[in-house]
Design a protein around this motif. Structure first.
Motif, short mmCIF file in Angstrom:
data_model
loop_
_atom_site.label_atom_id
_atom_site.label_comp_id
_atom_site.label_asym_id
_atom_site.label_seq_id
_atom_site.Cartn_x
_atom_site.Cartn_y
_atom_site.Cartn_z
N PHE A 105 0.83 -1.20 0.00
CA PHE A 105 0.00 0.00 0.00
C PHE A 105 0.87 1.26 0.00
O PHE A 105 1.99 1.27 0.52
CB PHE A 105 -0.91 0.02 1.22
CG PHE A 105 -2.21 -0.71 1.02
CD1 PHE A 105 -3.38 -0.02 0.81
CD2 PHE A 105 -2.24 -2.09 1.02
CE1 PHE A 105 -4.58 -0.69 0.61
CE2 PHE A 105 -3.41 -2.78 0.82
CZ PHE A 105 -4.60 -2.08 0.61
N ASP A 106 0.32 2.33 -0.61
CA ASP A 106 0.85 3.67 -0.45
C ASP A 106 -0.02 4.40 0.57
O ASP A 106 -1.25 4.31 0.52
CB ASP A 106 0.82 4.44 -1.78
CG ASP A 106 1.73 3.84 -2.83
OD1 ASP A 106 2.64 3.09 -2.46
OD2 ASP A 106 1.53 4.13 -4.03
N LEU A 107 0.63 5.11 1.51
CA LEU A 107 -0.08 5.82 2.56
C LEU A 107 0.26 7.30 2.50
O LEU A 107 1.39 7.69 2.19
CB LEU A 107 0.30 5.28 3.93
CG LEU A 107 0.11 3.77 4.15
CD1 LEU A 107 0.75 3.35 5.46
CD2 LEU A 107 -1.37 3.41 4.13
N GLU A 116 2.60 17.05 4.35
CA GLU A 116 2.13 15.68 4.27
C GLU A 116 3.30 14.71 4.31
O GLU A 116 4.44 15.06 3.98
CB GLU A 116 1.32 15.45 2.98
CG GLU A 116 2.14 15.64 1.71
CD GLU A 116 1.29 15.50 0.45
OE1 GLU A 116 0.07 15.74 0.51
OE2 GLU A 116 1.85 15.17 -0.60
N ALA A 117 3.00 13.50 4.74
CA ALA A 117 3.97 12.41 4.71
C ALA A 117 3.41 11.34 3.79
O ALA A 117 2.26 10.93 3.93
CB ALA A 117 4.20 11.84 6.10
N VAL A 118 4.23 10.89 2.84
CA VAL A 118 3.82 9.86 1.89
C VAL A 118 4.75 8.67 2.02
O VAL A 118 5.97 8.80 1.88
CB VAL A 118 3.84 10.39 0.44
CG1 VAL A 118 3.47 9.28 -0.54
CG2 VAL A 118 2.87 11.57 0.28
N LEU A 119 4.18 7.52 2.35
CA LEU A 119 4.93 6.28 2.46
C LEU A 119 4.51 5.37 1.32
O LEU A 119 3.32 5.07 1.18
CB LEU A 119 4.65 5.59 3.80
CG LEU A 119 4.83 6.44 5.06
CD1 LEU A 119 4.52 5.60 6.28
CD2 LEU A 119 6.24 7.02 5.14
N ARG A 120 5.46 4.93 0.53
CA ARG A 120 5.12 4.14 -0.66
C ARG A 120 5.54 2.68 -0.50
O ARG A 120 6.55 2.37 0.12
CB ARG A 120 5.78 4.73 -1.91
CG ARG A 120 5.34 6.17 -2.19
CD ARG A 120 5.78 6.61 -3.59
NE ARG A 120 5.48 8.02 -3.82
CZ ARG A 120 4.28 8.48 -4.19
NH1 ARG A 120 3.28 7.63 -4.36
NH2 ARG A 120 4.09 9.77 -4.37
#
Length: 363
Positions: A105-107, A116-120
């Motif tokens: 998942f990408d969060l 924002e924080a984006v975790l890929r």
């Protein structure tokens, strides 16, 4: 008519015809989507419980989670905000993924100051507890404002026309699968369509709601019945990006009163149409709509079967079938008897231009 629709028909003849027709939306050149990351072994029968801790030092305003590789123009299509309300710092939010969604998942977590924080490509099966720290926050990526086209989206296009106040008709295959739909009016304005569209997959028609006065309502022909050999004019936006962006007019005739495979809902026409013409109006020579351009024969496939290349074998949904669809959708189309002297092509084009629109589909 799209080939995918024909393949869904249970009749063997329809299965055969699917390879012979091509729909006429145009897929524009755009940045290629990023390849999907490697997937963990699928767990189709299970959902997964995920706990996300907000350790950013700020209140979180939105949380998004989508399967890795779900891309639109190189940007994830994030979907809906999972948070029911603001999430204080140092708190944990628990959510479940859909069964069969896999593990990668990408969060994306958006906090109060807009960062924002984006975790890929996170493996939520192996690590279902995730903490987002303050050092993961970055300035938000530039995104189009609501109601504005996204220049980085994958785009296809077609044609539509105004059939009632703030209502635009086109083909279902023009707008099927779109994340967002915009129309460009004759006076150059860009307006967003408001979902959902009313569709009839069998007829390959879609009715869009487009607030903001997309153009003049075009009249359908009420009588007399269309005859074989009548002159017709197709109006629309073929091959934008290759040809100029203004609408194009082509003339032809009604060659047959039924479509491919004896389809009673179609006319066969000789007016030249190309990708991008789909959903455009077909007029008689008095400026009344008699059909909706939908498809053309696949010349290469026909040539393989017959050894000959078909010339100008195109199809339009009949105006009578189109009016029935609009009636089922609660729209009373404008109709007029088609009488009096025939108009020149330029005059029909002037009528068409008042209510014909360019359709942009973003995926």
């Amino acid at each position: 008519m799209s080939s995918s629709r024909l393949r869904r028909s249970p009749r063997p003849a329809a299965l055969l015809l699917g390879a012979l027709l091509i729909p006429l939306p145009l897929l524009a050149q755009s940045p290629a989507p990023a390849p999907a990351p490697p997937q963990a072994p699928a767990q189709p029968a299970e959902d997964h419980r995920v706990q996300l801790a907000n350790r950013t030092g700020q209140e979180a305003r939105a949380l998004y989670a989508v399967r890795s590789g779900r891309q639109a123009g190189g940007q994830p299509a994030w979907g809906r905000n999972l948070l029911p309300g603001p999430m204080p710092t140092a708190k944990v939010f628990t959510f479940r993924t859909e069964a069969g969604a896999g593990c990668r998942f990408d969060l994306r977590l958006v906090v109060a100051d807009g960062r924002e924080a984006v975790l890929r490509n996170r493996d939520i099966c192996a690590a279902p507890r995730i903490a987002i720290e303050a050092d993961a926050l970055r300035a938000a990526a530039s995104r189009p404002a609501p109601g504005e086209p996204n220049p980085r989206a994958r785009v296809s296009s077609g044609t539509g026309f105004v059939v009632a106040t703030d209502r635009v008709l086109t083909n279902q295959h023009v707008v099927g699968g779109c994340d967002r739909i915009f129309i460009r009016t004759a006076d150059g304005r860009t307006l967003p369509a408001v979902p959902p569209a009313r569709v009839d997959a069998g007829l390959d028609l879609a009715l869009l709601t487009v607030p903001g006065d997309p153009g003049e309502v075009l009249p359908f022909r009420a009588s007399p019945e269309v005859r074989r050999g009548e002159g017709v004019i197709a109006y629309g936006f073929p091959l934008p990006g290759l040809l100029s962006s203004d609408p194009k007019l082509t003339r032809g005739e009604v060659n047959g009163l039924n479509g491919l495979g004896n389809n009673p809902g179609h006319y066969q026409i000789s007016a030249e149409v190309q990708p991008g013409n789909s959903g455009g109006p077909l007029f008689d020579l008095r400026g009344h709509v008699v059909g909706v351009v939908v498809s053309k024969l696949h010349a290469q496939n026909i040539a393989k079967r017959t050894g000959d290349i078909p010339q100008n074998v195109n199809f339009a949904v009949k105006g009578t079938a189109t009016q029935d669809f609009l009636g089922r959708a609660g729209i009373q189309p404008r109709t007029e008897a088609s009488t009096g002297p025939e108009l020149g092509g330029a005059d029909v084009g002037d009528i068409a231009n008042r209510g014909t629109v360019f359709i942009r589909c973003e995926r």
